[in-house]
Enzyme design. Structure first.
Site, PDB file in Angstrom:
ATOM      1  N   ARG A   1     -14.468 -15.410  51.866  1.00  0.00           N
ATOM      2  CA  ARG A   1     -14.095 -14.720  53.111  1.00  0.00           C
ATOM      3  C   ARG A   1     -13.933 -13.209  52.957  1.00  0.00           C
ATOM      4  O   ARG A   1     -13.088 -12.592  53.613  1.00  0.00           O
ATOM      5  CB  ARG A   1     -12.812 -15.312  53.724  1.00  0.00           C
ATOM      6  CG  ARG A   1     -12.916 -16.765  54.093  1.00  0.00           C
ATOM      7  CD  ARG A   1     -13.937 -17.026  55.199  1.00  0.00           C
ATOM      8  NE  ARG A   1     -14.177 -18.451  55.294  1.00  0.00           N
ATOM      9  CZ  ARG A   1     -15.177 -19.083  54.662  1.00  0.00           C
ATOM     10  NH1 ARG A   1     -16.060 -18.416  53.926  1.00  0.00           N
ATOM     11  NH2 ARG A   1     -15.322 -20.379  54.783  1.00  0.00           N
TER      12      ARG A   1
ATOM     13  N   SER B   1      -8.432 -19.100  61.409  1.00  0.00           N
ATOM     14  CA  SER B   1      -7.472 -19.292  60.316  1.00  0.00           C
ATOM     15  C   SER B   1      -6.754 -17.981  60.003  1.00  0.00           C
ATOM     16  O   SER B   1      -7.395 -16.951  59.818  1.00  0.00           O
ATOM     17  CB  SER B   1      -8.202 -19.752  59.051  1.00  0.00           C
ATOM     18  OG  SER B   1      -8.756 -21.023  59.284  1.00  0.00           O
TER      19      SER B   1
ATOM     20  N   GLU C   1      -6.011 -13.989  55.851  1.00  0.00           N
ATOM     21  CA  GLU C   1      -7.441 -13.855  56.140  1.00  0.00           C
ATOM     22  C   GLU C   1      -7.606 -12.917  57.350  1.00  0.00           C
ATOM     23  O   GLU C   1      -8.504 -12.086  57.377  1.00  0.00           O
ATOM     24  CB  GLU C   1      -8.046 -15.230  56.462  1.00  0.00           C
ATOM     25  CG  GLU C   1      -9.538 -15.160  56.748  1.00  0.00           C
ATOM     26  CD  GLU C   1     -10.184 -16.546  56.809  1.00  0.00           C
ATOM     27  OE1 GLU C   1      -9.809 -17.440  56.011  1.00  0.00           O
ATOM     28  OE2 GLU C   1     -11.055 -16.734  57.670  1.00  0.00           O
TER      29      GLU C   1
HETATM   30  C1  LIG Z   1     -11.450 -19.940  67.282  1.00  0.00           C
HETATM   31  C2  LIG Z   1     -11.876 -19.213  66.028  1.00  0.00           C
HETATM   32  C3  LIG Z   1     -12.486 -19.918  65.006  1.00  0.00           C
HETATM   33  C4  LIG Z   1     -12.886 -19.261  63.825  1.00  0.00           C
HETATM   34  N1  LIG Z   1     -13.486 -19.981  62.840  1.00  0.00           N
HETATM   35  C5  LIG Z   1     -13.904 -19.356  61.723  1.00  0.00           C
HETATM   36  C6  LIG Z   1     -14.562 -20.103  60.673  1.00  0.00           C
HETATM   37  O1  LIG Z   1     -14.786 -21.287  60.773  1.00  0.00           O
HETATM   38  N2  LIG Z   1     -14.950 -19.432  59.570  1.00  0.00           N
HETATM   39  C7  LIG Z   1     -14.754 -18.082  59.417  1.00  0.00           C
HETATM   40  O2  LIG Z   1     -15.148 -17.523  58.385  1.00  0.00           O
HETATM   41  N3  LIG Z   1     -14.116 -17.362  60.388  1.00  0.00           N
HETATM   42  C8  LIG Z   1     -13.699 -17.960  61.515  1.00  0.00           C
HETATM   43  N4  LIG Z   1     -13.068 -17.232  62.498  1.00  0.00           N
HETATM   44  C9  LIG Z   1     -12.787 -15.803  62.267  1.00  0.00           C
HETATM   45  C10 LIG Z   1     -13.876 -14.842  62.799  1.00  0.00           C
HETATM   46  O3  LIG Z   1     -14.607 -15.423  63.865  1.00  0.00           O
HETATM   47  C11 LIG Z   1     -14.860 -14.394  61.713  1.00  0.00           C
HETATM   48  O4  LIG Z   1     -14.221 -13.739  60.640  1.00  0.00           O
HETATM   49  C12 LIG Z   1     -15.918 -13.452  62.317  1.00  0.00           C
HETATM   50  O5  LIG Z   1     -16.987 -13.341  61.443  1.00  0.00           O
HETATM   51  C13 LIG Z   1     -15.381 -12.055  62.634  1.00  0.00           C
HETATM   52  O6  LIG Z   1     -16.376 -11.342  63.357  1.00  0.00           O
HETATM   53  P1  LIG Z   1     -15.968 -10.270  64.462  1.00  0.00           P
HETATM   54  O7  LIG Z   1     -17.206  -9.626  64.957  1.00  0.00           O
HETATM   55  O8  LIG Z   1     -15.111 -10.892  65.505  1.00  0.00           O
HETATM   56  O9  LIG Z   1     -15.119  -9.251  63.580  1.00  0.00           O
HETATM   57  P2  LIG Z   1     -13.791  -8.487  63.986  1.00  0.00           P
HETATM   58  O10 LIG Z   1     -12.676  -9.447  64.192  1.00  0.00           O
HETATM   59  O11 LIG Z   1     -14.083  -7.543  65.080  1.00  0.00           O
HETATM   60  O12 LIG Z   1     -13.531  -7.709  62.618  1.00  0.00           O
HETATM   61  C14 LIG Z   1     -13.140  -8.419  61.461  1.00  0.00           C
HETATM   62  C15 LIG Z   1     -13.270  -7.485  60.245  1.00  0.00           C
HETATM   63  O13 LIG Z   1     -14.632  -7.168  60.051  1.00  0.00           O
HETATM   64  C16 LIG Z   1     -14.844  -5.762  60.170  1.00  0.00           C
HETATM   65  N5  LIG Z   1     -16.126  -5.588  60.867  1.00  0.00           N
HETATM   66  C17 LIG Z   1     -16.513  -6.161  62.034  1.00  0.00           C
HETATM   67  N6  LIG Z   1     -17.773  -5.777  62.339  1.00  0.00           N
HETATM   68  C18 LIG Z   1     -18.165  -4.943  61.347  1.00  0.00           C
HETATM   69  C19 LIG Z   1     -19.353  -4.202  61.091  1.00  0.00           C
HETATM   70  N7  LIG Z   1     -20.413  -4.232  61.924  1.00  0.00           N
HETATM   71  N8  LIG Z   1     -19.384  -3.424  59.983  1.00  0.00           N
HETATM   72  C20 LIG Z   1     -18.335  -3.353  59.126  1.00  0.00           C
HETATM   73  N9  LIG Z   1     -17.186  -4.027  59.317  1.00  0.00           N
HETATM   74  C21 LIG Z   1     -17.112  -4.827  60.420  1.00  0.00           C
HETATM   75  C22 LIG Z   1     -13.657  -5.241  60.964  1.00  0.00           C
HETATM   76  O14 LIG Z   1     -13.401  -3.870  60.697  1.00  0.00           O
HETATM   77  C23 LIG Z   1     -12.557  -6.147  60.439  1.00  0.00           C
HETATM   78  O15 LIG Z   1     -12.097  -5.700  59.187  1.00  0.00           O
HETATM   79  C24 LIG Z   1     -12.658 -17.867  63.678  1.00  0.00           C
HETATM   80  C25 LIG Z   1     -12.045 -17.160  64.724  1.00  0.00           C
HETATM   81  C26 LIG Z   1     -11.666 -17.817  65.890  1.00  0.00           C
HETATM   82  C27 LIG Z   1     -11.034 -17.016  67.012  1.00  0.00           C
END
Ligand SMILES: Cc1cc2nc3c(=O)[nH]c(=O)nc-3n(C[C@H](O)[C@H](O)[C@H](O)COP(=O)(O)OP(=O)(O)OC[C@H]3O[C@@H](n4cnc5c(N)ncnc54)[C@H](O)[C@@H]3O)c2cc1C
Length: 316
Positions: free
Chosen positions: A175, A223, A309
């Protein structure tokens, strides 16, 4: 707030720049105060110029995708938020390798690649973030994670330069990508050919599992804690009973009896203990109150230091 840097951003960038923009609506938690400024870049050039300008002014910045793994402080974030979304969501399809823009939602990528008979990210259909956020977090589910398919990542580094990193040079771990202070703009992904119908059936199965076993439609960040590096073994209760291993953060939280704990508008989900949900009107400090209670209890009962996380923004 100094307006010199925001005025410079407005002159240099073509994307939308908003000042004092509340962040709660941009996160799946629906929590968080305003950012000094938020730029929705219209392409990599905007990102390069923005990173160079805020770097020169010594202003903190962070990247926001779909905000699905973030807890933003009630006081918000002092600095620039670079909101990566539609302006960076292009896909170039090759036979088995695609170049995918960081702003594309992962569930759309999962469905589109499965439809073309390409496996590798289809099980990530329930990860509600962007591809950029997924690569940055090395998001994963059901045995698949981004590092298994990424060939290279194109990014803007902290000096505002575009760079390409090969997957083998990225310090992936569970992660986390370890990419540091960068903006991911696109990634080259390699898929494994498969049968479209079975890939789509797998997608439907995974979504059913998610809806039944997680509070999928509630305001949350998925999570909250990483799973512990090694399992905790509970001694057997009574003669003949087997000892039990706790492998996940959810099992640990359940075992310390904190499922259902409520502080203000936040609750440890009764459905899945590693999810802390916003029941409506929760503040970041409500969620932090639960996080502190869970960590304290896990440390006291099992000697486990639970790692977060979820990414904390602005010191909640
Ligand atoms: C209902 C639910 C279920 C989920 N299930 C899972 C799962 O099964 N497995 C899992 O791994 N995660 C899960 N997640 C967490 C999340 O969806 C993932 O970590 C996802 O990949 C985050 O993407 P985001 O675009 O929303 O990032 P954000 O939440 O916007 O950012 C997360 C981090 O990534 C950085 N970031 C985002 N975009 C970029 C970019 N383009 N360049 C550099 N840094 C960046 C941000 O600065 C921050 O540090 C879940 C979340 C929810 C709400």
């Amino acid at each position: 707030m100094s307006i010199a840097w925001t005025a410079e951003l407005r002159r240099a960038c073509r994307g939308r720049l908003l000042l004092e923009e509340p962040l709660a609506p941009y996160t799946t938690y629906r929590i968080g105060g305003p950012a000094d400024a938020m730029l929705t870049p219209d392409g990599p050039g905007d990102i390069q110029r923005a990173v160079e300008i805020v770097g020169r002014h010594g202003v903190p910045w962070l990247v926001l995708g779909l905000g699905s793994n973030m807890l933003v402080a009630d006081a918000g974030f002092r600095g620039l938020v670079i909101h990566v979304g539609k302006g960076l969501a292009e896909v170039t399809e090759g036979a088995n390798s695609w170049t995918v823009g960081a702003g594309l939602p992962t569930p759309l990528l999962a469905r589109r690649s499965a439809r073309r008979g390409l496996g590798g990210v289809h099980r990530l259909v329930g990860v509600p973030g962007t591809v950029g956020g997924g690569v940055y977090m090395n998001a994963g589910a059901h045995g698949q994670e981004f590092r298994q398919v990424v060939q290279s990542v194109t990014l803007v580094n902290a000096s505002g330069e575009v760079e390409q990193r090969r997957a083998g040079d990225i310090p992936w771990r569970y992660r986390a990508s370890g990419l540091g202070e960068v903006v991911v703009i696109e990634a080259e992904l390699r898929f494994t050919p498969g049968d479209p119908q079975s890939l789509e059936e797998e997608i439907a199965d995974h979504l059913r599992w998610r809806k039944a076993g997680t509070p999928f439609s509630e305001a949350c960040c998925g999570s909250v804690f990483r799973n512990p590096a090694s399992p905790v073994t509970l001694p057997s209760e009574g003669s003949g009973a087997e000892s039990r291993e706790l492998r996940t953060a959810g099992q640990l939280i359940d075992a310390v009896g904190l499922k259902g704990l409520r502080i203000g508008g936040a609750e440890v989900s009764p459905m899945h203990a590693n999810y802390i949900v916003n029941l409506g009107g929760a503040s970041a400090s409500d969620v932090m109150g639960i996080i502190d209670a869970v960590r304290e209890q896990a440390r006291r009962e099992f000697g486990v230091a639970l790692e977060l996380e979820v990414q904390l923004v602005g010191n909640p």
